[in-house]
Design an enzyme around this catalytic site. Sequence first.
Site, PDB file in Angstrom:
ATOM      1  N   ARG A   1       0.840  -1.198   0.000  1.00 26.35           N
ATOM      2  CA  ARG A   1       0.000   0.000   0.000  1.00 26.35           C
ATOM      3  C   ARG A   1       0.880   1.255   0.000  1.00 26.35           C
ATOM      4  O   ARG A   1       0.574   2.234  -0.678  1.00 26.35           O
ATOM      5  CB  ARG A   1      -0.943   0.006   1.200  1.00 26.35           C
TER       6      ARG A   1
ATOM      7  N   CYS B   1      -1.330   5.647   9.178  1.00 21.80           N
ATOM      8  CA  CYS B   1      -1.638   4.380   8.515  1.00 21.80           C
ATOM      9  C   CYS B   1      -2.770   4.656   7.531  1.00 21.80           C
ATOM     10  O   CYS B   1      -2.756   5.685   6.874  1.00 21.80           O
ATOM     11  CB  CYS B   1      -2.018   3.311   9.540  1.00 21.80           C
TER      12      CYS B   1
END
Length: 274
Positions: free
Chosen positions: A177, A230
């Site tokens: 990611r 995150c």
Amino acid sequence: MSVTRDVADVESALGSLVPPVVLDVRWALGDSAGHQRYLEAHIPGAVFVDLDTELAAHGAPELGRHPLPSIENLQSSARRWGISVGVPVVVYDNTGNLAAARAWWLLKWAGVEQVSLLDGGLKAWIAAGLDTAKGEELAAGAGDIELGAGHLPVLTADQAAALAESGTLLDARAAERYRGETEPVDPKAGHIPGAISAPTTTNLDDDGRFLPADVLRRKFGDIEAVGVYCGSGVTAAHQVAALAIAGIDAALFPGSWSQWSNDPSRPVATGPNP
């Protein structure tokens, strides 16, 4: 109080004159069955905490997927969970505390000093041969805790961008990611320019326990002025916990990538480098 407590310590404490409040925070991205898993098996006496509704607020997409709840709402929830002044709190899940760390961080941010993560979570409890309970459990009585915001540092998007240039900004998401190879939920793929990839799952051993403090210190190295983000501010709390075990203070960017990627004015970097 230490960031984590082991199973033997928590089991003993549950039989003490002032047993801890135990919170079960079963949640994972894309998995809505946390409450059902709690009903099937949990630590006896544990109260279920819904991360989406009790550990987060909900508003416009530009605020991110899990904005911090209002202190009033968090206090109301904490009292429902049975948290009172002077009573320790233990939080856990069954995924290496990747979700439970959100409750740990929020309660610390709100001024609860005696809150710890059960190292290894439910998996460690069961591996120790201890009993589990089924069905819904409620707190023995309402708590009286008084909460106040701001006991742990947070970053705005602008502050996170500045820290990526002047200090250390860690991206706690999975490496793919970070690199922008996949993005399962947020509008754009990639990372905040200048951020360093540091998947929080690498802070755990194969049993879902945090690595020893000295190992984590060697892993993180000599870093200062640290911030963490995150996807939506959940697993970043786990990274803050790992850094705390290593003796490093870190600020959390609650909006994280979900807030950053919803702002068309924010630059996006891809690939393996900051």
